[in-house]
Design a protein around this motif. Sequence first.
Motif, PDB file in Angstrom:
ATOM      1  N   MET A  78      18.229  18.615  31.807  1.00 52.52           N
ATOM      2  CA  MET A  78      19.477  18.282  33.024  1.00 52.52           C
ATOM      3  C   MET A  78      19.171  16.184  32.797  1.00 52.52           C
ATOM      4  O   MET A  78      20.643  15.786  32.708  1.00 52.52           O
ATOM      5  CB  MET A  78      18.275  17.601  33.825  1.00 52.52           C
ATOM      6  CG  MET A  78      17.151  16.920  34.130  1.00 52.52           C
ATOM      7  SD  MET A  78      17.002  16.669  36.451  1.00 52.52           S
ATOM      8  CE  MET A  78      18.564  15.893  36.340  1.00 52.52           C
ATOM      9  N   SER A 110      14.215   2.388  37.482  1.00 46.93           N
ATOM     10  CA  SER A 110      13.658   3.340  38.688  1.00 46.93           C
ATOM     11  C   SER A 110      14.580   4.428  38.918  1.00 46.93           C
ATOM     12  O   SER A 110      14.687   5.504  39.371  1.00 46.93           O
ATOM     13  CB  SER A 110      12.574   3.248  38.730  1.00 46.93           C
ATOM     14  OG  SER A 110      13.324   2.300  40.025  1.00 46.93           O
ATOM     15  N   GLU A 111      16.132   4.111  39.014  1.00 45.73           N
ATOM     16  CA  GLU A 111      16.720   4.814  40.069  1.00 45.73           C
ATOM     17  C   GLU A 111      18.747   5.198  38.939  1.00 45.73           C
ATOM     18  O   GLU A 111      18.620   3.732  38.260  1.00 45.73           O
ATOM     19  CB  GLU A 111      16.699   3.712  41.101  1.00 45.73           C
ATOM     20  CG  GLU A 111      17.549   4.525  42.240  1.00 45.73           C
ATOM     21  CD  GLU A 111      17.819   3.810  43.125  1.00 45.73           C
ATOM     22  OE1 GLU A 111      17.219   2.317  43.758  1.00 45.73           O
ATOM     23  OE2 GLU A 111      18.418   3.909  44.050  1.00 45.73           O
ATOM     24  N   ARG A 112      19.014   5.832  39.555  1.00 47.44           N
ATOM     25  CA  ARG A 112      20.298   6.000  38.786  1.00 47.44           C
ATOM     26  C   ARG A 112      21.253   5.965  39.410  1.00 47.44           C
ATOM     27  O   ARG A 112      21.836   7.224  40.026  1.00 47.44           O
ATOM     28  CB  ARG A 112      20.178   7.303  37.915  1.00 47.44           C
ATOM     29  CG  ARG A 112      20.667   8.248  36.522  1.00 47.44           C
ATOM     30  CD  ARG A 112      20.753   8.783  35.191  1.00 47.44           C
ATOM     31  NE  ARG A 112      19.789   8.164  35.145  1.00 47.44           N
ATOM     32  CZ  ARG A 112      18.729   9.681  34.240  1.00 47.44           C
ATOM     33  NH1 ARG A 112      18.655  10.757  34.484  1.00 47.44           N
ATOM     34  NH2 ARG A 112      18.185   8.414  32.927  1.00 47.44           N
TER      35      ARG A 112
ATOM     36  N   ASN B 472       9.679  15.190  40.235  1.00 44.63           N
ATOM     37  CA  ASN B 472      10.635  14.418  39.722  1.00 44.63           C
ATOM     38  C   ASN B 472      11.727  15.618  38.625  1.00 44.63           C
ATOM     39  O   ASN B 472      12.767  14.516  38.823  1.00 44.63           O
ATOM     40  CB  ASN B 472       9.688  14.219  38.250  1.00 44.63           C
ATOM     41  CG  ASN B 472       8.726  12.758  38.446  1.00 44.63           C
ATOM     42  OD1 ASN B 472       9.334  11.853  37.993  1.00 44.63           O
ATOM     43  ND2 ASN B 472       8.103  13.452  39.082  1.00 44.63           N
ATOM     44  N   LEU B 473      11.853  16.710  38.686  1.00 43.98           N
ATOM     45  CA  LEU B 473      12.947  17.276  37.702  1.00 43.98           C
ATOM     46  C   LEU B 473      14.042  16.654  39.445  1.00 43.98           C
ATOM     47  O   LEU B 473      15.280  16.308  38.676  1.00 43.98           O
ATOM     48  CB  LEU B 473      13.050  18.756  37.728  1.00 43.98           C
ATOM     49  CG  LEU B 473      12.748  18.231  37.322  1.00 43.98           C
ATOM     50  CD1 LEU B 473      12.705  20.668  36.905  1.00 43.98           C
ATOM     51  CD2 LEU B 473      13.237  18.144  35.554  1.00 43.98           C
ATOM     52  N   HIS B 476      13.457  12.703  41.361  1.00 35.93           N
ATOM     53  CA  HIS B 476      13.289  11.165  40.634  1.00 35.93           C
ATOM     54  C   HIS B 476      14.375  10.642  40.048  1.00 35.93           C
ATOM     55  O   HIS B 476      15.563  11.011  39.617  1.00 35.93           O
ATOM     56  CB  HIS B 476      12.220  11.303  39.195  1.00 35.93           C
ATOM     57  CG  HIS B 476      12.061  10.186  38.536  1.00 35.93           C
ATOM     58  ND1 HIS B 476      11.501   8.811  39.448  1.00 35.93           N
ATOM     59  CD2 HIS B 476      12.269   9.302  36.888  1.00 35.93           C
ATOM     60  CE1 HIS B 476      11.400   7.700  38.805  1.00 35.93           C
ATOM     61  NE2 HIS B 476      11.404   8.223  37.249  1.00 35.93           N
ATOM     62  N   PHE B 477      14.879   9.383  40.202  1.00 37.04           N
ATOM     63  CA  PHE B 477      16.132   8.544  40.026  1.00 37.04           C
ATOM     64  C   PHE B 477      17.084   8.480  41.427  1.00 37.04           C
ATOM     65  O   PHE B 477      18.312   7.959  41.329  1.00 37.04           O
ATOM     66  CB  PHE B 477      16.561   8.738  38.505  1.00 37.04           C
ATOM     67  CG  PHE B 477      15.735   8.211  37.284  1.00 37.04           C
ATOM     68  CD1 PHE B 477      15.254   7.070  37.455  1.00 37.04           C
ATOM     69  CD2 PHE B 477      16.231   9.610  36.500  1.00 37.04           C
ATOM     70  CE1 PHE B 477      14.867   6.927  36.560  1.00 37.04           C
ATOM     71  CE2 PHE B 477      15.074   8.511  35.445  1.00 37.04           C
ATOM     72  CZ  PHE B 477      14.582   8.153  34.971  1.00 37.04           C
TER      73      PHE B 477
END
Lengths: 346, 616
Positions: A78, A110-112, B472-473, B476-477
Motif C-alpha cells: 500500500m 507518525s501521521e499521514r 498497522n496496515l 497506522h498513520f
Amino acid sequence: MKSWNLYKNHRLFTGTVFLGFVGLSALIALQPAARVQADNAPLPTAVALTTDQQAGLQVFIGEGCVACHTQQVRNIDMDQRWGGRPGLPADYAWRQRQDVWRATPSILGSERTGPDLTEVSVRQPSDLWHLLHLYQPRSVVKESIMPAFPWLFQDSVAGTPAGLALHIPGGYREPGAHTIVPTRRAQQLVAYLLSLKQAPLPTGAQPAAFLKLTPPKEAAPAVGAAAAGPPAPDGAALYATNCQPCHQANGEGLKGAFPPLKGSPVVNDKDATLMVNIILQGYNPRPEYGVMPPFAAKLSDAEIAAIISHERSSWGNAAAPVTADFVQKIRALLKAPSPIALAQNP
Amino acid sequence: MERKRLYWLGQLLGLAVLLGSPVRGLAQAPAAAPVEGPMLTQPAVLGMLALLLVIVVGGVLVLVSRVAALVRGSQAPSHEVVGGRFDETVTNLTPAQLAAIVARQQAQEFHLSGTELGGAAPVRDAHGVVQHVDLEVHAPWFHEKRRVAPFADLDPRLTQLVAAYLLCAAFWLVLGTAVGWYVGVKFVRPDVDHLAALSFGRLRPVHTNMVFWGWSSLAMLGLGHFVVPRTNNVPLYSLRWGWWALGLINASVLLGSLCLMNGLNNGGGEYREYIWPVMLLFAVGVGLSFGNFYQTVARRTTEEFYISNWYILGATVWGIVLTVIGYLPWYQNGMGETIIQGYYMHMGVGMWFMTFTLGLMYYFLPMSLNKPIYSYSLGVLAFWTQLLFYTMIGTHHFIFSPLPWWLQTVAIVFSVGMVIPVLAGTINFLMTFRGGRKRVGDSYSLPFLLMGVLFYFTGSFQGSLQALRYTNLVWHFTDFNVAHSHITMYGIIAFMLWGCIYTLAPRLRGREPRQGLVGVHFWCALLGLLAYAGALMVGGTLKGQSWLAGEPFIQSVVLMAPYWLWRAIGGTLMLLAHVVFFYNLVDMLLLGQAPAPVAEPTPAFAPQADEILESV
C-alpha cells in the motif's frame, strides 16, 4: 533497617527499579540505537543536502510539517505509491543533530494527514507549484486542509526582484497584498522539498520487494476470467492523483502557473501524438508556466491512455479516445523507459 | 519448610532457563542456519533437560518430606489419648471457668426485642453526624451525593502547596485544551487565521506538551506531595523543594510553548519538541520531586512503605531516566533517532504518566471507597510486569519501517504481554469496587475513578491490538492513533486524576464543590471523549481502507470532513468540562476555609437539627 525485603528497604527498592529500567532501556533502545547508527552510511548515489536545503529542513521542522507528513515508504504494497522501493536505513543515514539547541530532525513521522513526502520532488518538480501551494494550498488543491504560510512571503514593494512574483488568484490573496514574492526562507523550504527523492540503488542491486499484504481486489468472479486482462484503469482517478494538483479538477489550470487543458488545442487535436509525447517526456519551454514532469517511468501505457481519454472527453473537450497500443507505439519511438511496475506485472 | 526450599529451587531453575536461552538465541546465526554441533549444546535441548530435572528433583523432595512426615506421625499421640484428656478437662473446670462458659452461652441466645430504638427521650445528635434532613418525600432529579469529612490533622503549609499544584495543573488543562480545541477546529476551517504563531504546525506540539507536562504532570506531582507523606506517616521532607519543583515545571511549560510558537522546535519528534534547556527545567523539577519523595519515604514511621510509593518512586526515577536518554545526542544520528523516538514517546506515557497515576489510584480508590485495596499481590505483579513489558514496546510505533525487523517483533510481542499488568490492575481495581455499587452512586469522585479503570482496560488493550502487523496496515498513520492517544491520556489519566482530585480537594479545606457542576464536568468530559474518539476511530478506519483500495490520496482527506467536525464537537464538550472543573477547583480550594478544629460540633447546626427532628 538492613532488610532484604524490597518493600521495607527503600534504598534497595529504588536501586532495583533504577537499574532494572536502565538495563532494559540499554537492551531495547540504547544499544540498538548505537548499533544502527554505527552500521549505516548514505548510499553512494545519494546527494548531500546543500546549505540552502539544510536551512529549508529547519523551516520544515520549525513549522511542524512532520505532524502531518511522513517520510517513510514502508515495505508493504500500500506504500508503493509513495516511492519506487521500500525505505532503507541508508536513506536516513545523513540525519544528524541540527545544532547545539536542536536535535536530529524526526522526519519519519507518525501521521499521514497529508501525503508522504519521500518522493515529492518526483511527483511535483515545479518550484512554482510549491510556492503557490505554500502561500495558499487551496489555490492549487481546493480540498486541501493544509495551513497557509503567508508569513513566508512578502509584498515586494521593497524592491525585491519582480521575476519571482507569484500569480495568486484574487480570492486567495492576503487582504491588501499586491505583489507576492517568496522570502528566502520560503525558497529554502522549497529547495528542501525539491531535494526529496529516493536515491537510486547502485547498479545491479535489486530493491527489496514490497510485502503483498493488501487484500486482493475482488476481480469480477468467473466471468471476468474469460474477459482476459486486468480491468481498464480509471482515467478520472488517475487524473486526480497525477494531474489535478496543477491542471485542477475543472481542467482550467491556474492562470500564470499551469496551462488549461479545457479547450486546449493540444488536447483537442485529432492526432494525440504531441499530447502523448508531452506526458511521456515532460515539458518546460514556456517560462510563464511551471514545469511539467515526465511520466514515462511512472505510468503504464494503459494508464496514460486512460488519462488522455479522460482529458479529451471532459470539460467540454470532445476528441476521440486513444488506446494503450497508440501510447506504446510512441513510447517505443521515443525509446522512453517504462515503469518498473510494468516489468513486474507483464 | 521443604515446600519453601522446593519453591526456591524451581525458581532458580526457571531463571536459569530464562537467562540461558535468549543469550544463546542471540548468538545463533539467522533462522535458517543448519543445526551444527552436538545435541547437548542446543539451548532447546538444555532447556528440556532442565525442565526434566525440575520434575525429578521436585519428586525426590516430595518423597523425602512425605517419609519424614510419616516418621514423625508414628510418634504422635493417638485420638483416644486426646479424647480422654478432653473429658478430664471438662470434669475438672473451676467455677470461674464454668461461669464464663455459661455467660457465653447466654450471649449467643440473646435476641432483639424490637423496641430498642423507641423511647420517650428527646432525639439528640451530639456529634453532628446528621448533615441533611429532608422532610418532604419526593423523587429528586439528581441523586444527592454523600458528603465527606475534612481531614483534621493537615499541615496548612502542605495544603497550600498541594492546592497550588492542582490549581496550576487545572490552569494548564484549560489553556492546553483550548489550544487543542483550536487546532481541531483548523481541520474543519483551515483558514480561520493566518498568524504564524497560531498556525497548526506550531500549535499542535504546544497543545500536546502543555497537557502532558503542564496538566497531567503537575496534577500527579501535586497529589504525590500529599500521598507520600500521608502513607509514610511523616511530614513532607521539604516544602521548599516542592515549591521549587512547581516553579521549574511551570517555567518549562511556559518557555517551551513560547519557543514552539516562535518556530523553535527541537526536532519534530512527538513530546520531544521542547529544546533541551527548556526540558532540563522540567527534568530538574521531577528530580527535586523524586528527592523529596525519597527522603520522605526514608523517614517513614512504618516498616514497609505502601504500594503507592513504589509506583510514585518508580515513575519519578523512570521519568528522569527516559528524559535523559531521550535528550542525550550520542546515539541519535541516522536511524538511531527513530529507535529513541519510539522508546521515548512510549515510555513518557507508560513509565511516567501511567505508572504515577496507578500509584495514586492505589491510595485514592481505597480512600474513596472506604475499604482496602482488593489484593496487594496483584499490585506487586502489575508493578513489576509494567516495568518489564512496558519498557520494551517503543518500536511498535514504527512497524514496517526500515528499523530492524527483530526489534519490531520484540515490540509487538511485549505489547501483547502488556495484557498481564493491565489485567492485574483492572481486576484489582474492579474487585475493590465490588459490592460498592451504592457507594459509586453516592459519590461524585468514584464515577471518575470507575470510568478511568474501564478506560484503562479498553485503552491499553486497544494499544496492544494496534501494535499487531495487520492492524498497522489499516490504522497506522490515520486519525485512529489520535483517538487512541486521547482514550489513554484523557480517558485513563485525566479521568483517574479527576477522581483523585475530587476525593482529596474537598477534604483539604472542608469545602465541597457544587454537585450539579461536578455532574456537568463528568458528563461533558465523558460524552465529549466518546464523540471525539468514536468519530476519529470510524474516520480513521475509512481512511485506512481508502488507502488500501488505492484511491487518490485527496479522497482520504475529503472523506474525513464529517469526522473532523464531530471531533471538534466532542472537543468543545471536553473544553467546557475543563472550564467547569477549573471553577469547581477554585471553589473548593480558594473559597474554602482552612480546616476548623473539629473537636466540637458546629454550634449553629446541632440545635437546628434537634428542633427539626423533635418537631416530627
